[in-house]
Write an enzyme that holds these catalytic residues in place. Structure first.
Site, short mmCIF file in Angstrom:
data_model
loop_
_atom_site.label_atom_id
_atom_site.label_comp_id
_atom_site.label_asym_id
_atom_site.label_seq_id
_atom_site.Cartn_x
_atom_site.Cartn_y
_atom_site.Cartn_z
N SER A 189 78.50 15.57 -0.54
CA SER A 189 77.89 14.28 -0.85
C SER A 189 76.64 13.95 -0.04
O SER A 189 75.96 12.97 -0.33
CB SER A 189 78.91 13.15 -0.68
N LYS A 230 81.05 3.83 1.21
CA LYS A 230 79.84 4.31 1.88
C LYS A 230 78.77 3.23 2.01
O LYS A 230 78.02 3.21 2.98
CB LYS A 230 79.30 5.54 1.16
#
Length: 362
Positions: free
Chosen positions: A252, A297
């Site tokens: 990611s 996040k």
């Protein structure tokens, strides 16, 4: 006197019972469950951990990758997760295959990270107008099909270079060669493991197939993510790149690695003084792919005072309850009144064009 003895005995008896209850409750609290607990992680500045040979680290702002904290939940963690609005509980089978061990899952995550870093280098150097040479070295073993022979003979991270006398350079060539075998045959594989060449004779069995599919045989390795690591590659670029990602796994951080490498390769200040966080995989063509936990996040980005958060604006099936990473992150930011600006991206060019369009931070 006898009364005093009875008092002492009853007191110690009660203490013993109480201690036993505490031990039992403690044991229950630490008992494993079938859930994983997921929380916001951190936003990690990339300049200290990414170094391009001869590159300039001159930006006034900073580029940051974002992480989530994830691990198996015990009973106590499960209870806390149910009470904490910032914690997510997810069934174990949605995080990793029930047929792979924690060690195999972690190894696969590290392979994903390596693949992501290689893609980031390829995209960044090409964007900077510099040459990139990619040499395919063999088919990577990243995942085992349940109840198939491969797991007994191979390990995650093995690189298959030959089947019999036929050389294979990538996963497609491996599958093409194995399609010529039938159930009951044995494939003699040449492979690299920990820098050493070894051989393994692996029998083929019928593969599990969906209804209507043509039966076929295989050894039992699979590639669950078409954008993940499938082929071992040697990526040569004109300047050495060091990325000290330590034990961070998964793909990611690909987009943010790309931006940091490109920032060090090119003149000017890509950040324009802003604190820029983000997430998203990166493919060889510069396309940004979706990840899990975008709402966790963006919280990590806000915690580290990010001004901008890049989130993949991935497509979702019409009528699906799924949301794009961008929508997840934007809704979370708005719900919690965050200051960070969530910016949608589909390609690395989207991120670059956005940064070009904004004025320097006052």
């Amino acid at each position: 006197m006898n009364g005093r003895r009875r008092f002492i005995k009853s007191r110690w008896g009660a203490f013993g019972i109480g201690a036993l209850i505490v031990v039992i409750l403690f044991g229950i609290a630490l008992s494993p469950t079938s859930y994983y607990i997921i929380r916001p992680g951190s936003a990690i500045e990339l300049q200290p951990i990414v170094t391009v040979e001869g590159g300039a680290k001159h930006e006034k702002g900073t580029l940051m990758l974002t992480t989530v904290r994830m691990g198996p939940a015990n009973v106590l963690g499960y209870i806390v997760g149910k009470l904490d609005p910032y914690t997510e509980l997810r069934k174990e089978e949605t995080v990793k295959s029930p047929y792979e061990t924690d060690e195999q899952y972690n190894e696969r995550e590290l392979l994903d990270m390596k693949n992501s870093q290689q893609n980031a280098m390829m995209v960044a150097f090409r964007k900077a107008g510099l040459p990139v040479t990619v040499t395919e070295e063999g088919a990577l073993v990243v995942f085992f099909v349940p109840n198939m022979p491969a797991k007994q003979y191979l390990q995650i991270g093995d690189v298959i270079t030959k089947v019999g006398n036929v050389s294979v350079r990538n996963s497609k060539q491996l599958l093409d060669v194995l399609h010529q075998y039938k159930a009951g045959d044995t494939a003699r594989l040449t492979l690299m493991r920990d820098g050493k060449e070894i051989t393994a004779s692996v029998p083929l069995k019928p593969l599990p197939v969906a209804a209507g599919e043509k039966p076929r045989a295989g050894i039992g390795i699979a590639y669950p993510d078409p954008d993940g690591p499938m082929t071992a590659r040697d990526v040569q670029v004109p300047k050495k790149v060091e990325i000290q990602s330590e034990n961070i796994g998964g793909p990611s951080a690909g987009l943010m690695f790309t931006l940091e490498i490109l920032s060090q390769l090119t003149p000017g200040d890509l950040t324009k003084g802003y604190r820029i966080a983000g997430t998203g995989t990166i493919r060889q063509d510069g396309t940004v792919g979706p990840i899990g936990g975008a709402y966790h996040k963006v919280r990590a980005a806000e915690k580290m005072n990010a001004d901008i958060f890049f989130a993949p604006n991935n497509d979702v099936m019409p009528g699906s309850k799924m949301r794009s990473n961008y929508v997840e992150a934007k809704e979370e930011a708005e719900k919690l009144g965050m200051k960070v600006k969530v910016v949608p991206v589909r390609t690395v060019d989207d991120a670059l064009n956005y940064l070009k369009s904004i004025p320097p931070k006052a």
